[in-house]
Design an enzyme around this catalytic site. Structure first.
Site, mmCIF file in Angstrom:
data_model
loop_
_atom_site.group_PDB
_atom_site.id
_atom_site.type_symbol
_atom_site.label_atom_id
_atom_site.label_comp_id
_atom_site.label_asym_id
_atom_site.label_seq_id
_atom_site.Cartn_x
_atom_site.Cartn_y
_atom_site.Cartn_z
ATOM 1 N N ASP A 1 -2.266 7.055 4.637
ATOM 2 C CA ASP A 1 -2.085 6.137 3.399
ATOM 3 C C ASP A 1 -2.004 7.431 2.295
ATOM 4 O O ASP A 1 -2.354 8.432 2.153
ATOM 5 C CB ASP A 1 -3.609 5.741 3.447
ATOM 6 C CG ASP A 1 -3.654 4.588 4.375
ATOM 7 O OD1 ASP A 1 -2.790 3.767 4.498
ATOM 8 O OD2 ASP A 1 -4.981 4.435 4.618
ATOM 9 N N ASP B 1 1.287 -1.612 3.928
ATOM 10 C CA ASP B 1 0.126 -2.452 3.707
ATOM 11 C C ASP B 1 0.561 -3.262 2.505
ATOM 12 O O ASP B 1 0.014 -4.336 2.474
ATOM 13 C CB ASP B 1 -1.127 -1.502 3.232
ATOM 14 C CG ASP B 1 -1.762 -0.722 4.321
ATOM 15 O OD1 ASP B 1 -1.536 -1.135 5.698
ATOM 16 O OD2 ASP B 1 -2.223 0.375 3.888
#
Length: 175
Positions: free
Chosen positions: A135, A154
């Protein structure tokens, strides 16, 4: 490309059916997965773990790992969650392929499903290769705190889910 389908009655209008089928939707999923992987590889090579690059007063680039699911759910579960979430992703991608094939003519629905599928594939690649998801997008609000870091996969999943819901609400309102 459209092909003409024969009709049973001579006075009926011809029915056109797409011969492309799944191909455009798989292309969208592939683009999301590739964009996700290129950005993650760039961050992986350019940042040390935990390193932050401030971009604006509410956004940073940061390199963090998520061994769990959304919001690090089960992130500290000891490792079994890697295989569990990978299996769920494979089942989900299979189901999404079924949905795309069954509803290939419903453009908004399929666009949403393709975005979700691309995101699922992008994150499952990370789980299989590294044991965690990379991330790097960090949004925050001074005084309130940071939103959990996320990635392009995402975004695909969230935007796809939103479009899926919009399509369903639109369909319900039409009936």
């Amino acid at each position: 490309m459209a092909t003409k389908k024969k009709t049973a009655s001579p006075g009926a209008k011809p029915v056109y059916k797409s011969s492309a089928g799944l191909l455009p939707w798989l292309g969208i999923a592939l683009i999301v997965a590739l964009l996700d992987q290129v950005t993650k590889i760039t961050v992986e090579r350019s940042f040390a773990y935990g390193e932050t690059l401030p971009i604006t007063g509410f956004f940073n680039l940061i390199k963090v790992y998520n061994p769990g699911a959304a919001f690090s759910f089960l992130g500290d579960a000891g490792g079994w969650q890697r295989y569990f979430f990978t299996a769920i992703a494979f089942v989900a991608v299979g189901f999404m392929l079924y949905l795309l094939k069954k509803h290939a003519s419903q453009r908004l629905f399929c666009f949403g499903v393709a975005l979700m599928m691309g995101g699922a594939i992008g994150n499952v690649i990370d789980r299989m290769a590294y044991g965690h998801v990379i991330d790097f997008l960090d949004f925050y609000w001074n005084g309130i705190g940071h939103f959990p870091a996320f990635n392009i996969a995402d975004i695909g999943i969230c935007v796809g889910a939103f479009l899926f819901i919009v399509d369903e609400l639109r369909r319900v309102n039409q009936s």
